[in-house]
Design an enzyme around this catalytic site. Sequence first.
Site, PDB file in Angstrom:
ATOM      1  CG  ASP A  67      46.838   9.929  44.054  1.00 47.30           C
ATOM      2  OD1 ASP A  67      45.647  10.289  44.079  1.00 47.30           O
ATOM      3  OD2 ASP A  67      47.369   9.425  43.051  1.00 47.30           O
ATOM      4  CG  ASN A 135      54.157   7.783  33.758  1.00 48.51           C
ATOM      5  OD1 ASN A 135      53.156   7.298  34.281  1.00 48.51           O
ATOM      6  ND2 ASN A 135      54.865   8.735  34.344  1.00 48.51           N
ATOM      7  CG  HIS A 137      51.317   7.518  37.247  1.00 48.82           C
ATOM      8  ND1 HIS A 137      51.693   8.789  36.878  1.00 48.82           N
ATOM      9  CD2 HIS A 137      49.972   7.575  37.385  1.00 48.82           C
ATOM     10  CE1 HIS A 137      50.631   9.562  36.806  1.00 48.82           C
ATOM     11  NE2 HIS A 137      49.573   8.855  37.098  1.00 48.82           N
ATOM     12  CD  GLU A 142      54.959   9.891  38.111  1.00 48.10           C
ATOM     13  OE1 GLU A 142      54.594   9.069  37.248  1.00 48.10           O
ATOM     14  OE2 GLU A 142      54.665  11.099  38.070  1.00 48.10           O
TER      15      GLU A 142
HETATM   16  C1  GLP Z   1      46.616  11.011  38.052  1.00 45.88           C
HETATM   17  C2  GLP Z   1      46.331  10.304  39.389  1.00 45.88           C
HETATM   18  C3  GLP Z   1      46.079   8.854  39.178  1.00 45.88           C
HETATM   19  C4  GLP Z   1      45.303   8.702  37.884  1.00 45.88           C
HETATM   20  C5  GLP Z   1      46.237   9.000  36.743  1.00 45.88           C
HETATM   21  C6  GLP Z   1      45.556   9.154  35.417  1.00 45.88           C
HETATM   22  O1  GLP Z   1      47.537  12.002  38.101  1.00 45.88           O
HETATM   23  N1  GLP Z   1      47.303  10.453  40.395  1.00 45.88           N
HETATM   24  O2  GLP Z   1      45.414   8.293  40.279  1.00 45.88           O
HETATM   25  O3  GLP Z   1      44.827   7.422  37.745  1.00 45.88           O
HETATM   26  O4  GLP Z   1      47.053  10.108  37.061  1.00 45.88           O
HETATM   27  O5  GLP Z   1      44.939  10.390  35.309  1.00 45.88           O
HETATM   28  P1  GLP Z   1      43.830  10.712  34.238  1.00 45.88           P
HETATM   29  O6  GLP Z   1      42.683   9.834  34.559  1.00 45.88           O
HETATM   30  O7  GLP Z   1      43.502  12.174  34.430  1.00 45.88           O
HETATM   31  O8  GLP Z   1      44.415  10.405  32.906  1.00 45.88           O
END
Ligand code: GLP
Length: 243
Positions: A67, A135, A137, A142
Amino acid sequence: MNVIVMKNADEVCKRASELIGNVVKENKNAFLGLATGGTAEKVYSYLVEDYKNGNLDFSNCETINLDEYIGISEDHPQSYGTYMNERFFNHINIKKENTYVPVTTGDIQKELKKIDEMINSHGGADIQLLGVGVNGHIAFNEPSEKLNSKANVVDLNEETIKANSRFFNSIDEVPKKALSLGIGDILKSKKIVLIAFGKEKKDAIKELLKNDFITTNCPCTFLKAHRDVTIIIDKEISDEIGI
Ligand code: GLP
């Protein structure tokens, strides 16, 4: 699903880096599905360390990232393109032209088509690294009534904007949209490794490991439909959810 519990965050990342490293060792042309976020940072440190120790060769590997934000420049300090260059690509012998982080500053429809072609021509990533949002995702898919199967433009929800505001000067600077691979794109991967640590991820992991259902309200639950998924969590989460 194969579940591995490690004693701390560091060990979670080390184990994930070993699984990715094994794929690179077995297949010099490996197509790697990569993730960003705070969780994945140490995975890249370990892969770089392994590369510097002469154990890994990325010269024929290709990569695709899950992403990218929409609304910030490619070279913004918080863009996922910058993240990947700074933490991984600049430190290994991968060819930059063989790496792909979605570009969201130009023609997005063209970009979505390019992603679809890339995934289909490879038959999915050889291994996909995933983190998970608080959440549930995965990538930026989402919780919602409907989820995208293929890459698309998505709205980030409030919880995600709040969680990711820790990387920006203020919450107002966090982009509200992103380009994200879809659930179907992720499930095309031959192997998937999802990592999570810290108790704020416990609810998402509970839905994934303790309940049997698949729900668009918690997108990571779709991983239950895949035949080769490894979930690596720390003891803190496993103690919280009782596994
Ligand atoms: C982010 C990314 C995801 C990631 C998730 C967890 O915003 N888009 O690919 O796995 O959310 O993020 P973090 O590892 O900073 O908790």
